[in-house]
Design a protein around this motif. Structure first.
Motif, PDB file in Angstrom:
ATOM      1  N   ILE A 268       0.837  -1.203   0.000  1.00  0.00           N
ATOM      2  CA  ILE A 268       0.000   0.000   0.000  1.00  0.00           C
ATOM      3  C   ILE A 268       0.872   1.253   0.000  1.00  0.00           C
ATOM      4  CG2 ILE A 268      -1.648   1.355   1.365  1.00  0.00           C
ATOM      5  CD1 ILE A 268      -2.829  -1.381   2.280  1.00  0.00           C
ATOM      6  N   MET A 269       1.892   1.270   0.837  1.00  0.00           N
ATOM      7  CA  MET A 269       2.790   2.443   0.887  1.00  0.00           C
ATOM      8  C   MET A 269       3.499   2.649  -0.452  1.00  0.00           C
ATOM      9  SD  MET A 269       2.418   4.084   3.619  1.00  0.00           S
ATOM     10  CE  MET A 269       3.764   5.212   3.280  1.00  0.00           C
ATOM     11  N   ALA A 270       3.952   1.571  -1.066  1.00  0.00           N
ATOM     12  CA  ALA A 270       4.618   1.682  -2.368  1.00  0.00           C
ATOM     13  C   ALA A 270       3.668   2.269  -3.406  1.00  0.00           C
ATOM     14  CB  ALA A 270       5.125   0.315  -2.820  1.00  0.00           C
ATOM     15  N   ARG A 271       2.424   1.818  -3.397  1.00  0.00           N
ATOM     16  CA  ARG A 271       1.443   2.330  -4.361  1.00  0.00           C
ATOM     17  C   ARG A 271       1.167   3.806  -4.109  1.00  0.00           C
ATOM     18  NH1 ARG A 271       1.128   1.249  -8.894  1.00  0.00           N
ATOM     19  NH2 ARG A 271       1.066  -0.951  -8.430  1.00  0.00           N
ATOM     20  N   LEU A 272       1.065   4.205  -2.846  1.00  0.00           N
ATOM     21  CA  LEU A 272       0.843   5.623  -2.538  1.00  0.00           C
ATOM     22  C   LEU A 272       2.023   6.486  -3.003  1.00  0.00           C
ATOM     23  CD1 LEU A 272      -0.788   5.395   1.005  1.00  0.00           C
ATOM     24  CD2 LEU A 272      -1.901   6.051  -1.147  1.00  0.00           C
ATOM     25  N   VAL A 273       3.235   6.010  -2.783  1.00  0.00           N
ATOM     26  CA  VAL A 273       4.421   6.742  -3.249  1.00  0.00           C
ATOM     27  C   VAL A 273       4.376   6.888  -4.770  1.00  0.00           C
ATOM     28  CG1 VAL A 273       6.940   6.592  -3.511  1.00  0.00           C
ATOM     29  CG2 VAL A 273       5.885   6.145  -1.282  1.00  0.00           C
ATOM     30  N   ASP A 274       4.076   5.803  -5.471  1.00  0.00           N
ATOM     31  CA  ASP A 274       4.008   5.858  -6.931  1.00  0.00           C
ATOM     32  C   ASP A 274       2.909   6.807  -7.404  1.00  0.00           C
ATOM     33  OD1 ASP A 274       6.100   4.052  -7.255  1.00  0.00           O
ATOM     34  OD2 ASP A 274       4.757   2.320  -7.221  1.00  0.00           O
ATOM     35  N   TRP A 275       1.772   6.763  -6.727  1.00  0.00           N
ATOM     36  CA  TRP A 275       0.667   7.637  -7.101  1.00  0.00           C
ATOM     37  C   TRP A 275       1.094   9.104  -6.987  1.00  0.00           C
ATOM     38  CZ3 TRP A 275      -2.241  11.287  -4.450  1.00  0.00           C
ATOM     39  CH2 TRP A 275      -3.372  11.748  -5.119  1.00  0.00           C
TER      40      TRP A 275
ATOM     41  N   CYS B 133     -12.739   5.270  -6.555  1.00  0.00           N
ATOM     42  CA  CYS B 133     -12.745   4.814  -5.153  1.00  0.00           C
ATOM     43  C   CYS B 133     -12.940   3.311  -5.049  1.00  0.00           C
ATOM     44  CB  CYS B 133     -13.853   5.508  -4.379  1.00  0.00           C
ATOM     45  SG  CYS B 133     -13.588   7.270  -4.212  1.00  0.00           S
ATOM     46  N   LEU B 134     -13.820   2.776  -5.861  1.00  0.00           N
ATOM     47  CA  LEU B 134     -14.175   1.362  -5.728  1.00  0.00           C
ATOM     48  C   LEU B 134     -13.108   0.415  -6.278  1.00  0.00           C
ATOM     49  CD1 LEU B 134     -17.971   1.486  -6.593  1.00  0.00           C
ATOM     50  CD2 LEU B 134     -16.884   1.337  -4.347  1.00  0.00           C
ATOM     51  N   TRP B 135     -12.485   0.770  -7.385  1.00  0.00           N
ATOM     52  CA  TRP B 135     -11.517  -0.146  -7.996  1.00  0.00           C
ATOM     53  C   TRP B 135     -10.321  -0.421  -7.084  1.00  0.00           C
ATOM     54  CZ3 TRP B 135     -12.168  -3.614 -11.469  1.00  0.00           C
ATOM     55  CH2 TRP B 135     -11.069  -4.221 -12.076  1.00  0.00           C
ATOM     56  N   PRO B 136      -9.652   0.606  -6.540  1.00  0.00           N
ATOM     57  CA  PRO B 136      -8.544   0.306  -5.620  1.00  0.00           C
ATOM     58  C   PRO B 136      -8.992  -0.494  -4.402  1.00  0.00           C
ATOM     59  CG  PRO B 136      -8.462   2.596  -6.308  1.00  0.00           C
ATOM     60  CD  PRO B 136      -9.761   2.039  -6.805  1.00  0.00           C
ATOM     61  N   LEU B 137     -10.179  -0.221  -3.906  1.00  0.00           N
ATOM     62  CA  LEU B 137     -10.704  -0.966  -2.763  1.00  0.00           C
ATOM     63  C   LEU B 137     -10.936  -2.431  -3.133  1.00  0.00           C
ATOM     64  CD1 LEU B 137     -11.684  -0.922   0.163  1.00  0.00           C
ATOM     65  CD2 LEU B 137     -13.949  -0.284  -0.707  1.00  0.00           C
ATOM     66  N   LEU B 138     -11.506  -2.675  -4.302  1.00  0.00           N
ATOM     67  CA  LEU B 138     -11.724  -4.041  -4.768  1.00  0.00           C
ATOM     68  C   LEU B 138     -10.395  -4.778  -4.910  1.00  0.00           C
ATOM     69  CD1 LEU B 138     -13.515  -6.308  -5.920  1.00  0.00           C
ATOM     70  CD2 LEU B 138     -13.195  -5.238  -8.166  1.00  0.00           C
ATOM     71  N   ILE B 139      -9.399  -4.124  -5.488  1.00  0.00           N
ATOM     72  CA  ILE B 139      -8.088  -4.754  -5.644  1.00  0.00           C
ATOM     73  C   ILE B 139      -7.480  -5.069  -4.273  1.00  0.00           C
ATOM     74  CG2 ILE B 139      -5.705  -4.306  -6.369  1.00  0.00           C
ATOM     75  CD1 ILE B 139      -6.847  -3.184  -8.947  1.00  0.00           C
ATOM     76  N   LEU B 140      -7.574  -4.135  -3.336  1.00  0.00           N
ATOM     77  CA  LEU B 140      -7.037  -4.375  -1.995  1.00  0.00           C
ATOM     78  C   LEU B 140      -7.723  -5.563  -1.327  1.00  0.00           C
ATOM     79  CD1 LEU B 140      -5.235  -3.637   0.388  1.00  0.00           C
ATOM     80  CD2 LEU B 140      -7.009  -2.009   1.098  1.00  0.00           C
ATOM     81  N   ILE B 141      -9.041  -5.629  -1.431  1.00  0.00           N
ATOM     82  CA  ILE B 141      -9.774  -6.756  -0.832  1.00  0.00           C
ATOM     83  C   ILE B 141      -9.326  -8.073  -1.455  1.00  0.00           C
ATOM     84  CG2 ILE B 141     -12.066  -7.839  -0.664  1.00  0.00           C
ATOM     85  CD1 ILE B 141     -13.165  -4.929  -0.325  1.00  0.00           C
ATOM     86  N   LEU B 142      -9.168  -8.079  -2.773  1.00  0.00           N
ATOM     87  CA  LEU B 142      -8.736  -9.312  -3.434  1.00  0.00           C
ATOM     88  C   LEU B 142      -7.325  -9.712  -3.017  1.00  0.00           C
ATOM     89  CD1 LEU B 142     -10.308  -8.808  -6.948  1.00  0.00           C
ATOM     90  CD2 LEU B 142     -11.022 -10.395  -5.157  1.00  0.00           C
ATOM     91  N   ILE B 143      -6.444  -8.735  -2.839  1.00  0.00           N
ATOM     92  CA  ILE B 143      -5.089  -9.034  -2.364  1.00  0.00           C
ATOM     93  C   ILE B 143      -5.156  -9.636  -0.957  1.00  0.00           C
ATOM     94  CG2 ILE B 143      -2.909  -7.982  -1.608  1.00  0.00           C
ATOM     95  CD1 ILE B 143      -3.237  -6.022  -3.988  1.00  0.00           C
TER      96      ILE B 143
ATOM     97  N   GLY C  35      11.316  -4.699 -12.511  1.00  0.00           N
ATOM     98  CA  GLY C  35      10.294  -5.221 -11.605  1.00  0.00           C
ATOM     99  C   GLY C  35       9.947  -4.308 -10.451  1.00  0.00           C
ATOM    100  N   GLN C  36      10.537  -3.102 -10.441  1.00  0.00           N
ATOM    101  CA  GLN C  36      10.304  -2.189  -9.322  1.00  0.00           C
ATOM    102  C   GLN C  36       9.975  -0.786  -9.815  1.00  0.00           C
ATOM    103  OE1 GLN C  36      14.231  -2.710  -7.449  1.00  0.00           O
ATOM    104  NE2 GLN C  36      13.116  -3.279  -5.599  1.00  0.00           N
ATOM    105  N   THR C  37       8.864  -0.258  -9.331  1.00  0.00           N
ATOM    106  CA  THR C  37       8.623   1.170  -9.480  1.00  0.00           C
ATOM    107  C   THR C  37       9.459   1.859  -8.405  1.00  0.00           C
ATOM    108  OG1 THR C  37       6.769   1.063  -7.958  1.00  0.00           O
ATOM    109  CG2 THR C  37       6.255   0.864 -10.328  1.00  0.00           C
ATOM    110  N   LEU C  38       9.470   3.167  -8.409  1.00  0.00           N
ATOM    111  CA  LEU C  38      10.225   3.882  -7.378  1.00  0.00           C
ATOM    112  C   LEU C  38       9.666   3.595  -5.986  1.00  0.00           C
ATOM    113  CD1 LEU C  38      10.737   7.236  -9.297  1.00  0.00           C
ATOM    114  CD2 LEU C  38      12.348   5.338  -9.052  1.00  0.00           C
ATOM    115  N   GLY C  39       8.344   3.523  -5.885  1.00  0.00           N
ATOM    116  CA  GLY C  39       7.715   3.199  -4.605  1.00  0.00           C
ATOM    117  C   GLY C  39       8.079   1.800  -4.125  1.00  0.00           C
ATOM    118  N   LYS C  40       8.080   0.843  -5.031  1.00  0.00           N
ATOM    119  CA  LYS C  40       8.447  -0.521  -4.645  1.00  0.00           C
ATOM    120  C   LYS C  40       9.914  -0.589  -4.231  1.00  0.00           C
ATOM    121  CE  LYS C  40       5.003  -3.225  -7.079  1.00  0.00           C
ATOM    122  NZ  LYS C  40       4.215  -2.137  -7.650  1.00  0.00           N
TER     123      LYS C  40
END
Length: 155
Positions: A11-18, A120-130, A77-82
């Motif tokens: 989640i933190m990596a994704r926020l940094v990338d965003w 709002c819903l798509w990131p939440l759906l992805i997080l739930i699936l993870i 295989g790595q974004t800057l956040g990852k």
């Protein structure tokens, strides 16, 4: 296989990338008049010059996020956040860096729905699936590209 990436670090990596992509886009958006308040007249006439600018900016936004993810995941295989969070994306079958097709599919499935209709819903759906996916903690974007996110640093 290295250990799977912890959810919090993903989640933190994704926020940094965003943020890395959002800040330049916020500046680029100024000439496209994206900060102008939408009125009823704008809704009635979708193709006014400012609405056209907003559509163009939306396309630029989609391309920016998809290109960012595709480029970095294809590169190593790595974004800057990852990289900051000690994570990387690898192919599920052998752990290698995703090829261009896998990186592009992963980025499109991750970003396109979120940027077009379901912010709002798509990131939440992805997080739930993870959170519920066993055994690899894959989101839809990982499943579509046959990738997995792993830790590069010891826990």
């Amino acid at each position: 296989m290295p250990p799977l990436a912890p959810i919090g670090r993903r989640i933190m990596a994704r926020l940094v990338d965003w943020v890395i992509v959002a800040i330049p886009l916020a500046i680029i958006g100024i000439p496209f008049d994206i900060y102008r308040r939408v009125t009823d007249e704008d809704v009635a006439d979708v193709w006014t010059s400012s609405s056209t600018g907003q559509v163009v900016f939306q396309l630029i936004t989609i391309v920016a996020y998809v290109a960012y993810d595709t480029f970095f995941h294809r590169r190593n295989g790595q974004t800057l956040g990852k990289r900051l969070m000690g994570l990387r994306v690898g192919m599920l079958n052998d752990g290698r860096v995703p090829d261009t097709n896998a990186a592009l599919i992963r980025a499109i499935v991750l970003w396109l729905p979120a940027l077009i209709c379901c912010a709002c819903l798509w990131p939440l759906l992805i997080l739930i699936l993870i959170l519920v996916d066993k055994p690899y903690r894959q989101g839809l974007h990982d499943k579509a590209a046959k990738t997995v996110v792993v830790s590069t640093t010891p826990r």
